[in-house]
Design an enzyme around this catalytic site. Structure first.
Site, PDB file in Angstrom:
ATOM      1  N   MET A   1       0.823  -1.220   0.000  1.00 27.38           N
ATOM      2  CA  MET A   1       0.000   0.000   0.000  1.00 27.38           C
ATOM      3  C   MET A   1       0.851   1.261   0.000  1.00 27.38           C
ATOM      4  O   MET A   1       1.601   1.529   0.940  1.00 27.38           O
ATOM      5  CB  MET A   1      -0.933   0.010   1.213  1.00 27.38           C
ATOM      6  CG  MET A   1      -2.174  -0.856   0.985  1.00 27.38           C
ATOM      7  SD  MET A   1      -3.327  -0.716   2.336  1.00 27.38           S
ATOM      8  CE  MET A   1      -2.432  -1.542   3.634  1.00 27.38           C
ATOM      9  N   THR A   2       0.704   2.027  -1.065  1.00 30.11           N
ATOM     10  CA  THR A   2       1.352   3.329  -1.199  1.00 30.11           C
ATOM     11  C   THR A   2       0.829   4.272  -0.128  1.00 30.11           C
ATOM     12  O   THR A   2      -0.382   4.384   0.058  1.00 30.11           O
ATOM     13  CB  THR A   2       1.041   3.881  -2.605  1.00 30.11           C
ATOM     14  OG1 THR A   2       1.736   3.067  -3.548  1.00 30.11           O
ATOM     15  CG2 THR A   2       1.458   5.325  -2.761  1.00 30.11           C
TER      16      THR A   2
ATOM     17  N   HIS B   1       5.826  -5.763  -9.207  1.00 30.76           N
ATOM     18  CA  HIS B   1       4.443  -5.269  -9.351  1.00 30.76           C
ATOM     19  C   HIS B   1       4.005  -5.390 -10.813  1.00 30.76           C
ATOM     20  O   HIS B   1       4.305  -4.529 -11.635  1.00 30.76           O
ATOM     21  CB  HIS B   1       4.398  -3.812  -8.887  1.00 30.76           C
ATOM     22  CG  HIS B   1       3.007  -3.252  -8.726  1.00 30.76           C
ATOM     23  ND1 HIS B   1       1.883  -3.878  -9.193  1.00 30.76           N
ATOM     24  CD2 HIS B   1       2.577  -2.109  -8.118  1.00 30.76           C
ATOM     25  CE1 HIS B   1       0.811  -3.137  -8.891  1.00 30.76           C
ATOM     26  NE2 HIS B   1       1.213  -2.064  -8.236  1.00 30.76           N
ATOM     27  N   GLY B   2       3.297  -6.484 -11.085  1.00 32.48           N
ATOM     28  CA  GLY B   2       2.809  -6.687 -12.450  1.00 32.48           C
ATOM     29  C   GLY B   2       1.307  -6.462 -12.546  1.00 32.48           C
ATOM     30  O   GLY B   2       0.675  -6.959 -13.480  1.00 32.48           O
TER      31      GLY B   2
ATOM     32  N   TYR C   1      -0.202  -0.934 -14.315  1.00 34.59           N
ATOM     33  CA  TYR C   1       1.080  -0.241 -14.407  1.00 34.59           C
ATOM     34  C   TYR C   1       1.945  -0.886 -15.507  1.00 34.59           C
ATOM     35  O   TYR C   1       1.449  -1.722 -16.273  1.00 34.59           O
ATOM     36  CB  TYR C   1       1.765  -0.228 -13.032  1.00 34.59           C
ATOM     37  CG  TYR C   1       0.935   0.579 -12.052  1.00 34.59           C
ATOM     38  CD1 TYR C   1       0.818   1.962 -12.207  1.00 34.59           C
ATOM     39  CD2 TYR C   1       0.207  -0.032 -11.046  1.00 34.59           C
ATOM     40  CE1 TYR C   1       0.018   2.711 -11.353  1.00 34.59           C
ATOM     41  CE2 TYR C   1      -0.598   0.711 -10.186  1.00 34.59           C
ATOM     42  CZ  TYR C   1      -0.694   2.084 -10.348  1.00 34.59           C
ATOM     43  OH  TYR C   1      -1.494   2.831  -9.508  1.00 34.59           O
TER      44      TYR C   1
ATOM     45  N   ARG D   1       3.355 -10.057  -8.600  1.00 33.25           N
ATOM     46  CA  ARG D   1       1.934  -9.756  -8.376  1.00 33.25           C
ATOM     47  C   ARG D   1       1.259  -9.504  -9.721  1.00 33.25           C
ATOM     48  O   ARG D   1       1.776  -8.727 -10.537  1.00 33.25           O
ATOM     49  CB  ARG D   1       1.777  -8.516  -7.493  1.00 33.25           C
ATOM     50  CG  ARG D   1       0.322  -8.283  -7.115  1.00 33.25           C
ATOM     51  CD  ARG D   1       0.098  -7.108  -6.189  1.00 33.25           C
ATOM     52  NE  ARG D   1      -0.973  -7.420  -5.242  1.00 33.25           N
ATOM     53  CZ  ARG D   1      -1.738  -6.528  -4.640  1.00 33.25           C
ATOM     54  NH1 ARG D   1      -1.550  -5.241  -4.824  1.00 33.25           N
ATOM     55  NH2 ARG D   1      -2.676  -6.905  -3.802  1.00 33.25           N
TER      56      ARG D   1
ATOM     57  N   ARG E   1      -6.706  -2.589   3.058  1.00 38.91           N
ATOM     58  CA  ARG E   1      -7.335  -1.514   3.833  1.00 38.91           C
ATOM     59  C   ARG E   1      -7.534  -1.836   5.304  1.00 38.91           C
ATOM     60  O   ARG E   1      -7.402  -0.948   6.146  1.00 38.91           O
ATOM     61  CB  ARG E   1      -8.663  -1.116   3.166  1.00 38.91           C
ATOM     62  CG  ARG E   1      -8.434  -0.291   1.904  1.00 38.91           C
ATOM     63  CD  ARG E   1      -9.658  -0.252   1.030  1.00 38.91           C
ATOM     64  NE  ARG E   1      -9.847  -1.500   0.320  1.00 38.91           N
ATOM     65  CZ  ARG E   1     -10.837  -1.727  -0.558  1.00 38.91           C
ATOM     66  NH1 ARG E   1     -11.722  -0.781  -0.811  1.00 38.91           N
ATOM     67  NH2 ARG E   1     -10.929  -2.877  -1.180  1.00 38.91           N
TER      68      ARG E   1
END
Ligand SMILES: Cc1cc2nc3c(=O)[nH]c(=O)nc-3n(C[C@H](O)[C@H](O)[C@H](O)COP(=O)(O)O)c2cc1C
Length: 363
Positions: free
Chosen positions: A27-28, A179-180, A184, A231, A318
């Site tokens: 999480m950014t 991060h796939g 993005y 991912r 979250r």
């Protein structure tokens, strides 16, 4: 009511020795120093507070200057950034946790106001996101048309992922998650509406798979397969991605990388294609699942998925924002805190490291 017990079984594989099946999803949080990309001095506290998860995955960290997607995102390509990360795995390891760093290139999901020297974002092809805006230092602005990466730049980007992975290991992380997902750069190569290339990196299924596979192979070559994860988010239409045949694409991708023996495959399910159940039989290693919908992932559904053998771990996003001690709360049946409403992206301690653990609430 389903028992949550499956979430609390330990998980062991070649590299992973995890105390439970709960992962903290990447999480950014937008709190790095914007000019240098050095992680916030509060980051070790933030991750330590959440170290009860069997596996933690950091926020995405950009692998080169053009890979950055917004203000306050940390990098992992310079020495200063790498040094700035060291205290994060140290803090998590002190609590007996395991942590992977997420390696990120946003591709067209950036803007000249975010990138150094006002450069254009790069992508497989010059295809713009229409009718949506992007958050920058100067607020929300329209997307621009990215420029297509050259073949040499693609080679360099592959090397940048490998170098970033070496930096992550040098900083003390247990491994990296490539991060796939989520529209993005890597998924922009996989999706036919964003990859219009006619060279060896597009034009056919094999062409669209080439860049993602080259990255995985290069990162494996740099730090060893058992420290590497990927991912993916098949059929995820976020960020204006449209995959004509996600089942064909992701079956082929998984078949290509399964023999490498990665630490885990992380599947974020969002869309019509039931990717987790479809891909599980093709993946011989650890599988981490996540659902991305309008409400936070449900622990009961996660326990059922693990019990049914469709996943080994489940990643919660979250719920971890306002419940730093999420595993302890789930194990004890302690009510969860209300969802985070402030300080989700950017800012300081407020909304970041000031959510108390349940014992503190009760005291
Ligand atoms: C504040 C926030 C930041 C996120 N940043 C990232 C990120 O950096 N990398 C990524 O792969 N996913 C990111 N995601 C997606 C989450 O990893 C996860 O897929 C999503 O929140 C759905 O899981 P949940 O229902 O448990 O929250 C982010 C989600 C949130 C809420």
């Amino acid at each position: 009511m389903t028992s949550l017990a499956p979430l609390f079984r330990p998980h062991r594989s070649r590299r992973l020795d995890l105390r439970n099946r709960i992962a903290m999803a990447p999480m950014t949080r937008g709190r790095a120093d914007d000019a240098t990309g050095v992680p916030s001095p509060l980051a070790p506290t933030y991750y330590r507070q959440r170290a009860g998860a069997g596996l933690l995955i950091t926020e995405g960290a950009y692998v080169n200057p053009l890979a950055k997607g917004g203000p306050g995102i940390p990098g992992i390509h310079t020495d200063a950034q790498t040094d700035g990360w060291r205290a994060v795995p140290e803090a998590v390891h002190a609590e007996g946790g395991t942590i992977f760093a997420q390696l990120w290139h946003v591709g067209r999901m950036s803007h000249p106001r975010v990138l150094p020297d006002g450069e254009l974002p790069v992508a497989p092809s010059a295809v713009r996101i229409d009718g949506a805006s992007i958050f920058t230092q100067d607020g929300w602005v329209d997307h621009v048309t990215p420029r297509a990466l050259t073949a040499d730049e693609i080679d360099q980007t592959v090397r940048d992922f490998a170098r970033a992975a070496e930096n992550a290991v040098a900083a003390g992380f247990d491994g990296v998650e490539i991060h796939g997902a989520n529209g993005y750069l890597i998924q922009q190569f996989l999706a036919d509406n964003t990859n219009r290339r006619t060279d060896g990196y597009g034009g056919s299924l094999q062409g669209r798979l080439r860049f993602p596979i080259e990255i995985v192979e290069a990162v494996v070559g740099a730090i060893g397969a058992d420290r590497v994860a990927l991912r993916i988010s098949p059929d995820n239409d976020e960020n204006q991605l449209a995959e004509a045949d996600p089942q064909e694409t992701y079956r082929a991708l998984v078949d290509a990388i399964d023999p490498l023996g990665l630490a885990y495959l992380h599947i974020l399910e969002r869309g019509r294609y039931r990717a987790i159940e479809d891909l599980r039989p093709r993946w011989s290693g650890t599988l981490v699942a996540n659902h991305n919908g309008p409400t936070p992932s449900d622990p009961q559904a996660a326990a059922r998925l693990i019990e049914a053998g469709h996943a080994d771990l489940f990643a919660f996003g979250r719920l971890f924002l306002s419940n730093p001690d999420l595993p302890a709360r789930l194990a004890s049946g302690t009510p969860l805190a209300p969802a985070a409403t402030h300080g989700v992206y950017g800012g300081g301690a407020d909304g970041y490291v000031d959510y108390p653990a349940a014992e503190v609430v009760a005291a």
